[in-house]
Design a protein around this motif. Structure first.
Motif, PDB file in Angstrom:
ATOM      1  N   GLN A 154       0.813  -1.204   0.000  1.00  0.00           N
ATOM      2  CA  GLN A 154       0.000   0.000   0.000  1.00  0.00           C
ATOM      3  C   GLN A 154       0.852   1.263   0.000  1.00  0.00           C
ATOM      4  O   GLN A 154       0.553   2.221  -0.707  1.00  0.00           O
ATOM      5  N   GLY A 155       1.909   1.261   0.800  1.00  0.00           N
ATOM      6  CA  GLY A 155       2.771   2.433   0.880  1.00  0.00           C
ATOM      7  C   GLY A 155       3.392   2.796  -0.458  1.00  0.00           C
ATOM      8  O   GLY A 155       3.360   3.955  -0.884  1.00  0.00           O
ATOM      9  N   PHE A 156       3.937   1.790  -1.139  1.00  0.00           N
ATOM     10  CA  PHE A 156       4.546   2.061  -2.441  1.00  0.00           C
ATOM     11  C   PHE A 156       3.489   2.386  -3.497  1.00  0.00           C
ATOM     12  O   PHE A 156       3.733   3.191  -4.401  1.00  0.00           O
ATOM     13  N   GLN A 157       2.316   1.796  -3.374  1.00  0.00           N
ATOM     14  CA  GLN A 157       1.225   2.121  -4.284  1.00  0.00           C
ATOM     15  C   GLN A 157       0.809   3.589  -4.140  1.00  0.00           C
ATOM     16  O   GLN A 157       0.561   4.280  -5.131  1.00  0.00           O
ATOM     17  N   ASN A 238      -3.021  13.355   0.225  1.00  0.00           N
ATOM     18  CA  ASN A 238      -2.392  12.108  -0.216  1.00  0.00           C
ATOM     19  C   ASN A 238      -0.934  12.011   0.230  1.00  0.00           C
ATOM     20  O   ASN A 238      -0.458  10.925   0.600  1.00  0.00           O
ATOM     21  N   TRP A 239      -0.213  13.127   0.189  1.00  0.00           N
ATOM     22  CA  TRP A 239       1.159  13.126   0.679  1.00  0.00           C
ATOM     23  C   TRP A 239       1.187  12.862   2.187  1.00  0.00           C
ATOM     24  O   TRP A 239       2.082  12.164   2.693  1.00  0.00           O
ATOM     25  N   THR A 240       0.221  13.415   2.914  1.00  0.00           N
ATOM     26  CA  THR A 240       0.149  13.180   4.358  1.00  0.00           C
ATOM     27  C   THR A 240      -0.076  11.694   4.634  1.00  0.00           C
ATOM     28  O   THR A 240       0.564  11.098   5.514  1.00  0.00           O
ATOM     29  N   LYS A 241      -0.955  11.094   3.884  1.00  0.00           N
ATOM     30  CA  LYS A 241      -1.206   9.655   4.016  1.00  0.00           C
ATOM     31  C   LYS A 241       0.079   8.869   3.775  1.00  0.00           C
ATOM     32  O   LYS A 241       0.394   7.925   4.511  1.00  0.00           O
ATOM     33  N   PHE A 242       0.850   9.277   2.771  1.00  0.00           N
ATOM     34  CA  PHE A 242       2.085   8.564   2.461  1.00  0.00           C
ATOM     35  C   PHE A 242       3.091   8.644   3.608  1.00  0.00           C
ATOM     36  O   PHE A 242       3.824   7.684   3.863  1.00  0.00           O
ATOM     37  N   THR A 243       3.151   9.776   4.325  1.00  0.00           N
ATOM     38  CA  THR A 243       4.134   9.904   5.408  1.00  0.00           C
ATOM     39  C   THR A 243       3.940   8.834   6.473  1.00  0.00           C
ATOM     40  O   THR A 243       4.909   8.354   7.066  1.00  0.00           O
ATOM     41  N   TYR A 244       2.689   8.457   6.738  1.00  0.00           N
ATOM     42  CA  TYR A 244       2.432   7.397   7.719  1.00  0.00           C
ATOM     43  C   TYR A 244       3.011   6.067   7.237  1.00  0.00           C
ATOM     44  O   TYR A 244       3.624   5.324   8.009  1.00  0.00           O
ATOM     45  N   PHE A 245       2.821   5.768   5.967  1.00  0.00           N
ATOM     46  CA  PHE A 245       3.328   4.512   5.414  1.00  0.00           C
ATOM     47  C   PHE A 245       4.852   4.539   5.289  1.00  0.00           C
ATOM     48  O   PHE A 245       5.504   3.504   5.405  1.00  0.00           O
ATOM     49  N   LEU A 246       5.415   5.716   5.061  1.00  0.00           N
ATOM     50  CA  LEU A 246       6.869   5.817   4.920  1.00  0.00           C
ATOM     51  C   LEU A 246       7.573   5.431   6.213  1.00  0.00           C
ATOM     52  O   LEU A 246       8.629   4.789   6.178  1.00  0.00           O
ATOM     53  N   ASP A 247       7.011   5.794   7.342  1.00  0.00           N
ATOM     54  CA  ASP A 247       7.591   5.400   8.624  1.00  0.00           C
ATOM     55  C   ASP A 247       7.627   3.877   8.736  1.00  0.00           C
ATOM     56  O   ASP A 247       8.622   3.290   9.173  1.00  0.00           O
ATOM     57  N   TYR A 248       6.561   3.233   8.314  1.00  0.00           N
ATOM     58  CA  TYR A 248       6.504   1.767   8.327  1.00  0.00           C
ATOM     59  C   TYR A 248       7.559   1.186   7.381  1.00  0.00           C
ATOM     60  O   TYR A 248       8.299   0.261   7.746  1.00  0.00           O
ATOM     61  N   ILE A 249       7.655   1.731   6.176  1.00  0.00           N
ATOM     62  CA  ILE A 249       8.634   1.263   5.190  1.00  0.00           C
ATOM     63  C   ILE A 249      10.045   1.371   5.754  1.00  0.00           C
ATOM     64  O   ILE A 249      10.866   0.439   5.655  1.00  0.00           O
ATOM     65  N   TRP A 250      10.343   2.521   6.366  1.00  0.00           N
ATOM     66  CA  TRP A 250      11.688   2.764   6.920  1.00  0.00           C
ATOM     67  C   TRP A 250      12.015   1.746   8.007  1.00  0.00           C
ATOM     68  O   TRP A 250      13.124   1.199   8.050  1.00  0.00           O
ATOM     69  N   ARG A 251      11.047   1.471   8.865  1.00  0.00           N
ATOM     70  CA  ARG A 251      11.286   0.535   9.965  1.00  0.00           C
ATOM     71  C   ARG A 251      11.459  -0.907   9.462  1.00  0.00           C
ATOM     72  O   ARG A 251      12.274  -1.661  10.004  1.00  0.00           O
TER      73      ARG A 251
END
Length: 278
Positions: A154-157, A238-251
């Motif tokens: 979802q994050g990359f999508q 949409n960018w705000t939504k991505f920031t939440y997923f980016l934290d998950y991706i980074w971890r």
């Protein structure tokens, strides 16, 4: 005592007189101390053993900090050794801004103005990474996990849906989370290792997600950033939504490349929060 001896051993090679005053914080990749360096009040950062993708960001950080010093961003580096994971910068008097303070109209307006100043920095011929390259590096690290991890997928999508290639690219901090914003008469930012060319929406989105701003508070932030408020609210959402997923991706990248596990990095809590976007 064991920690003190470990720190003393690591800093023994530093050319200069350094005295540890007190610990400031420990995060997932470093320990940070208040110190004096050649009688200058300073901050010492000691990295743990870092995987290559984080080590590369540390190498680019020194160039960025020197670049910012020339741009009057008060990033005064006193000592730097990326190979040993050591950074000493001059101490900046300031306090962390908590929710009840930052959400005041005048403070959000001030924060928006300071973000705008960062975004107006001319990079000239300075070599700055592109945020897309950072995301693609994460995608490469996680290529064998994305298909079987709903939240990674979802994050990359979401990122792909942002049509990043069509965005205006400006110099961005890229890590405007709670610990990297200080206040001393005005806002200022620290920890620039993730800085790159990026969409102007990303830093604003990071503030919105970090402080969980409501619609009225977002208006105050954007008023400071851009008096005419010409930003696309749907794109910002949409960018705000991505920031939440980016934290998950980074971890998850950290789990894949270090000894950290899901429990240590609180992955189940992140998944619970991200499930609200499903």
């Amino acid at each position: 005592m064991k920690l003190v001896r470990k720190v003393e051993k690591k800093i023994s090679s530093i050319d200069g007189e350094i005295k540890i005053i007190s610990p400031l914080k420990t995060d997932l990749i470093s320990e940070i101390f208040l110190c004096t360096f050649n009688d200058i009040k300073s901050v010492l950062r000691l990295d743990f053993d870092l995987p290559n993708w984080l080590q590369n960001q540390r190498y680019s950080e020194f160039q960025i900090l020197n670049f910012l010093k020339d741009k009057r961003q008060d990033q005064n580096i006193l000592y730097h050794d990326s190979d040993s994971g050591i950074l000493i910068r001059e101490f900046h008097e300031g306090k962390k801004i908590l929710d009840d303070e930052i959400k005041k109209k005048e403070n959000l307006f001030s924060l928006g103005k300071e973000i705008k100043k960062v975004h107006q920095i001319e990079t000239d011929n300075f070599l700055v990474n592109d945020f897309n390259d950072i995301v693609e590096n994460y995608r490469s690290i996680l290529k064998n996990k994305i298909k079987n991890d709903y939240f990674l997928y979802q994050g990359f999508q979401i990122f792909d849906s942002l049509s990043y290639e069509n965005e205006l690219k400006i110099f961005s901090h890229n890590d405007l989370t709670l610990g990297n914003i200080l206040w001393n008469k005005k806002c200022f930012f620290i920890d620039w290792e993730y800085a790159s060319l990026n969409s102007p929406y990303f830093d604003l989105a990071s503030i919105i997600s970090s402080y969980n701003l409501n619609n009225n508070e977002i208006v105050h932030l954007l008023s400071g950033y851009n008096k005419n408020n010409h930003l696309n609210t749907e794109k910002l959402r949409n960018w705000t939504k991505f920031t939440y997923f980016l934290d998950y991706i980074w971890r998850i990248c950290l789990i894949e490349t270090t000894k950290y596990d899901e429990k240590t990095l609180n992955i189940s809590f992140l998944k619970k929060n991200l499930s609200t976007f499903s």
